[in-house]
Design a protein around this motif. Structure first.
Motif, PDB file in Angstrom:
ATOM      1  N   VAL A 232      -5.352 -18.800 -15.339  1.00  0.00           N
ATOM      2  CA  VAL A 232      -6.386 -18.031 -14.642  1.00  0.00           C
ATOM      3  C   VAL A 232      -7.303 -17.374 -15.659  1.00  0.00           C
ATOM      4  N   VAL A 233      -8.600 -17.474 -15.398  1.00  0.00           N
ATOM      5  CA  VAL A 233      -9.616 -16.888 -16.272  1.00  0.00           C
ATOM      6  C   VAL A 233     -10.486 -15.949 -15.465  1.00  0.00           C
ATOM      7  N   ILE A 234     -10.785 -14.797 -16.043  1.00  0.00           N
ATOM      8  CA  ILE A 234     -11.819 -13.925 -15.475  1.00  0.00           C
ATOM      9  C   ILE A 234     -12.939 -13.801 -16.499  1.00  0.00           C
ATOM     10  N   GLU A 235     -14.158 -13.647 -16.011  1.00  0.00           N
ATOM     11  CA  GLU A 235     -15.318 -13.604 -16.893  1.00  0.00           C
ATOM     12  C   GLU A 235     -16.119 -12.311 -16.704  1.00  0.00           C
ATOM     13  N   PRO A 236     -15.517 -11.168 -16.996  1.00  0.00           N
ATOM     14  CA  PRO A 236     -16.226  -9.903 -16.802  1.00  0.00           C
ATOM     15  C   PRO A 236     -17.258  -9.660 -17.896  1.00  0.00           C
ATOM     16  N   GLY A 237     -18.335  -9.038 -17.517  1.00  0.00           N
ATOM     17  CA  GLY A 237     -19.331  -8.574 -18.478  1.00  0.00           C
ATOM     18  C   GLY A 237     -19.600  -7.105 -18.225  1.00  0.00           C
ATOM     19  N   ARG A 238     -20.149  -6.839 -17.051  1.00  0.00           N
ATOM     20  CA  ARG A 238     -20.461  -5.469 -16.640  1.00  0.00           C
ATOM     21  C   ARG A 238     -19.216  -4.586 -16.678  1.00  0.00           C
ATOM     22  N   ALA A 239     -18.091  -5.128 -16.214  1.00  0.00           N
ATOM     23  CA  ALA A 239     -16.869  -4.326 -16.144  1.00  0.00           C
ATOM     24  C   ALA A 239     -16.302  -3.999 -17.516  1.00  0.00           C
ATOM     25  N   VAL A 240     -16.719  -4.729 -18.546  1.00  0.00           N
ATOM     26  CA  VAL A 240     -16.255  -4.464 -19.907  1.00  0.00           C
ATOM     27  C   VAL A 240     -17.117  -3.415 -20.593  1.00  0.00           C
ATOM     28  N   VAL A 241     -18.445  -3.550 -20.476  1.00  0.00           N
ATOM     29  CA  VAL A 241     -19.341  -2.701 -21.279  1.00  0.00           C
ATOM     30  C   VAL A 241     -20.194  -1.729 -20.475  1.00  0.00           C
ATOM     31  N   GLY A 242     -20.284  -1.916 -19.166  1.00  0.00           N
ATOM     32  CA  GLY A 242     -21.199  -1.083 -18.383  1.00  0.00           C
ATOM     33  C   GLY A 242     -20.959   0.401 -18.559  1.00  0.00           C
ATOM     34  N   SER A 243     -19.740   0.847 -18.304  1.00  0.00           N
ATOM     35  CA  SER A 243     -19.443   2.287 -18.356  1.00  0.00           C
ATOM     36  C   SER A 243     -19.397   2.828 -19.765  1.00  0.00           C
ATOM     37  N   ALA A 244     -19.460   1.938 -20.773  1.00  0.00           N
ATOM     38  CA  ALA A 244     -19.393   2.386 -22.168  1.00  0.00           C
ATOM     39  C   ALA A 244     -20.737   2.829 -22.722  1.00  0.00           C
ATOM     40  N   GLY A 245     -21.813   2.630 -21.955  1.00  0.00           N
ATOM     41  CA  GLY A 245     -23.145   2.897 -22.487  1.00  0.00           C
ATOM     42  C   GLY A 245     -23.853   4.060 -21.833  1.00  0.00           C
ATOM     43  N   THR A 246     -24.494   4.896 -22.662  1.00  0.00           N
ATOM     44  CA  THR A 246     -25.357   5.975 -22.182  1.00  0.00           C
ATOM     45  C   THR A 246     -26.725   5.790 -22.800  1.00  0.00           C
ATOM     46  N   LEU A 247     -27.739   5.739 -21.967  1.00  0.00           N
ATOM     47  CA  LEU A 247     -29.102   5.532 -22.448  1.00  0.00           C
ATOM     48  C   LEU A 247     -29.815   6.877 -22.512  1.00  0.00           C
ATOM     49  N   SER A 248     -30.320   7.207 -23.693  1.00  0.00           N
ATOM     50  CA  SER A 248     -31.020   8.485 -23.896  1.00  0.00           C
ATOM     51  C   SER A 248     -32.522   8.231 -23.945  1.00  0.00           C
ATOM     52  N   CYS A 249     -33.259   8.944 -23.118  1.00  0.00           N
ATOM     53  CA  CYS A 249     -34.716   8.799 -23.080  1.00  0.00           C
ATOM     54  C   CYS A 249     -35.323  10.163 -22.779  1.00  0.00           C
ATOM     55  N   GLU A 250     -36.617  10.199 -22.482  1.00  0.00           N
ATOM     56  CA  GLU A 250     -37.238  11.493 -22.169  1.00  0.00           C
ATOM     57  C   GLU A 250     -38.405  11.320 -21.211  1.00  0.00           C
ATOM     58  N   VAL A 251     -38.772  12.436 -20.613  1.00  0.00           N
ATOM     59  CA  VAL A 251     -39.914  12.466 -19.700  1.00  0.00           C
ATOM     60  C   VAL A 251     -41.204  12.440 -20.512  1.00  0.00           C
ATOM     61  N   VAL A 252     -42.113  11.543 -20.142  1.00  0.00           N
ATOM     62  CA  VAL A 252     -43.424  11.460 -20.798  1.00  0.00           C
ATOM     63  C   VAL A 252     -44.461  12.271 -20.044  1.00  0.00           C
ATOM     64  N   SER A 253     -44.417  12.189 -18.726  1.00  0.00           N
ATOM     65  CA  SER A 253     -45.433  12.868 -17.924  1.00  0.00           C
ATOM     66  C   SER A 253     -44.908  13.124 -16.526  1.00  0.00           C
ATOM     67  N   VAL A 254     -45.412  14.197 -15.916  1.00  0.00           N
ATOM     68  CA  VAL A 254     -45.142  14.485 -14.505  1.00  0.00           C
ATOM     69  C   VAL A 254     -46.488  14.798 -13.867  1.00  0.00           C
ATOM     70  N   ARG A 255     -46.793  14.125 -12.779  1.00  0.00           N
ATOM     71  CA  ARG A 255     -48.093  14.375 -12.138  1.00  0.00           C
ATOM     72  C   ARG A 255     -48.004  14.071 -10.655  1.00  0.00           C
ATOM     73  N   THR A 256     -49.013  14.520  -9.950  1.00  0.00           N
ATOM     74  CA  THR A 256     -49.161  14.160  -8.548  1.00  0.00           C
ATOM     75  C   THR A 256     -50.075  12.945  -8.478  1.00  0.00           C
ATOM     76  N   GLY A 257     -49.583  11.858  -7.920  1.00  0.00           N
ATOM     77  CA  GLY A 257     -50.357  10.633  -7.860  1.00  0.00           C
ATOM     78  C   GLY A 257     -51.396  10.660  -6.755  1.00  0.00           C
ATOM     79  N   THR A 258     -52.199   9.612  -6.735  1.00  0.00           N
ATOM     80  CA  THR A 258     -53.229   9.512  -5.698  1.00  0.00           C
ATOM     81  C   THR A 258     -52.617   9.302  -4.315  1.00  0.00           C
TER      82      THR A 258
END
Length: 363
Positions: A232-258
């Motif tokens: 029997v073979v399983i082929e996980p990808g998401r289940a191996v690495v998904g929860s291991a990653g945290t993406l750090s980013c930032e807010v560029v702008s906040v506005r009221t759109g049209t």
């Protein structure tokens, strides 16, 4: 270069996820889906843990070779491949291939003689969060003839493969594939491998069936249809690495759109690595330093000049968010760097690797 988004992968969590998978399905070989996150530290770690590897292109073959992984540990699992790509993988030592058509089978026989092959079938599965639709696989009824032809062509007809769809939320989906495989095993002597694919879900902003629940569903179906357990073979990808990653980013702008709505722009979007937000299939959990403040819905968009670079049309975020505020995106270890591009001149997503020593290993 100004500060830019980056991904942090905790290798201790990868170890823990592999242990949990093995605890849930102790008899199964883990064949990691390289497309989920092909970073060399991840590949080297998984190789050290005794995993095999599912590759989808010659580029992924090269990445594995560069990480010191022998071709014998790889399966070229993408049914769509050119004859020249099959030949290239064969030279690199790959000896196992997946197919779903007579033409694909003939190409393997010509360019990778004597190799083991698995026939990918496509039963009707419950829809997953990101389904494959009708892109891959043959009708289960056609698999017997194709596998019989494989032996006639000098290949080693080794088994049956299926995939229930990425982020599959119905554990009963695996029973359907295993039941269909039983009839094929009965009709084709010598089959040894049952590849039940990936699809094990990761919790983003909602609860999902855990690895143990999926493992129990697979084990129950195997016990019902395969008294003599195959390889029997399983082929996980998401289940191996998904929860291991945290993406750090930032807010560029906040506005009221049209449109009169609040728009929050991040410095990463669909083209920077968050492609799975298309159609809002994957709803990541966004965390900010202002999460205790009052919230309201906002449109969340990426930084590029493309009008489709919108992550979510309605997402609750603090009303106090301001440009420069940091944002962390949880469970972003899978299918982020893989999708990241330099569209519009924005830099591709970079990764740093850590190993949190107090991570708990389960299984």
């Amino acid at each position: 270069m100004p500060g830019r988004p980056y991904l942090t992968i905790d290798l201790a969590t990868v170890r823990s996820n592999v242990a949990e998978l093995r605890g849930a399905l102790p008899a199964a070989e883990i064949r990691y889906a390289v497309k989920a996150n092909p970073a060399e530290p991840v590949l080297r770690l998984l190789a050290s843990l005794g995993c095999a590897f599912d590759v989808a292109s010659v580029g992924e073959v090269d990445l594995c070779v560069a990480a010191g992984i022998d071709g014998a540990l790889m399966t070229f699992g993408n049914p769509l491949k050119k004859p020249a790509e099959i030949a290239y993988a064969f030279v690199r030592g790959v000896r196992r291939f997946t197919f779903d058509t007579a033409a694909g089978l003939a190409a393997i026989a010509e360019n990778a003689p004597g190799s083991r092959v698995e026939c990918r079938i496509a039963p009707t599965f419950p829809s997953s969060v990101t389904p494959f639709g009708h892109k891959f696989g043959c009708l289960p009824a056609d698999a017997v003839g194709l596998l019989t032809d494989a032996s006639r062509l000098g290949l080693r007809a080794d088994g049956v493969a299926f995939h229930v769809g990425s982020q599959q939320l119905d554990p009963n989906a695996w029973e359907i594939g295993i039941r269909c495989a039983r009839d094929i095993f009965d009709a084709v002597p010598g089959l040894a491998t049952l590849n039940v694919g990936g699809g094990i879900p990761v919790a983003y902003d909602t609860r999902v069936p855990g690895v143990g629940v999926v493992g129990d569903a697979i084990a129950d179906a195997l016990g019902q249809y395969f008294p003599a357990l195959p390889h029997v073979v399983i082929e996980p990808g998401r289940a191996v690495v998904g929860s291991a990653g945290t993406l750090s980013c930032e807010v560029v702008s906040v506005r009221t759109g049209t449109d009169g709505r609040r728009w929050v722009y991040l410095d990463i979007g669909r083209y920077g690595g968050l492609a799975e937000t298309e159609n809002e299939y994957i709803r990541y959990r966004l965390r900010t330093g202002r999460d205790g403040d009052p919230v309201d819905d906002a449109v969340v968009a990426g930084p590029t000049c493309d009008g489709d670079d919108v992550l979510y049309r309605q997402y609750p975020l603090p009303l106090t968010l301001r440009p420069g505020d940091p944002v962390e995106i949880d469970s972003a270890g899978a299918y982020t760097t893989s999708y990241s591009s330099s569209f519009n001149g924005f830099a591709c997503l970079t990764t740093e690797f850590v190993e949190v020593t107090d991570a708990v290993t389960t299984g």
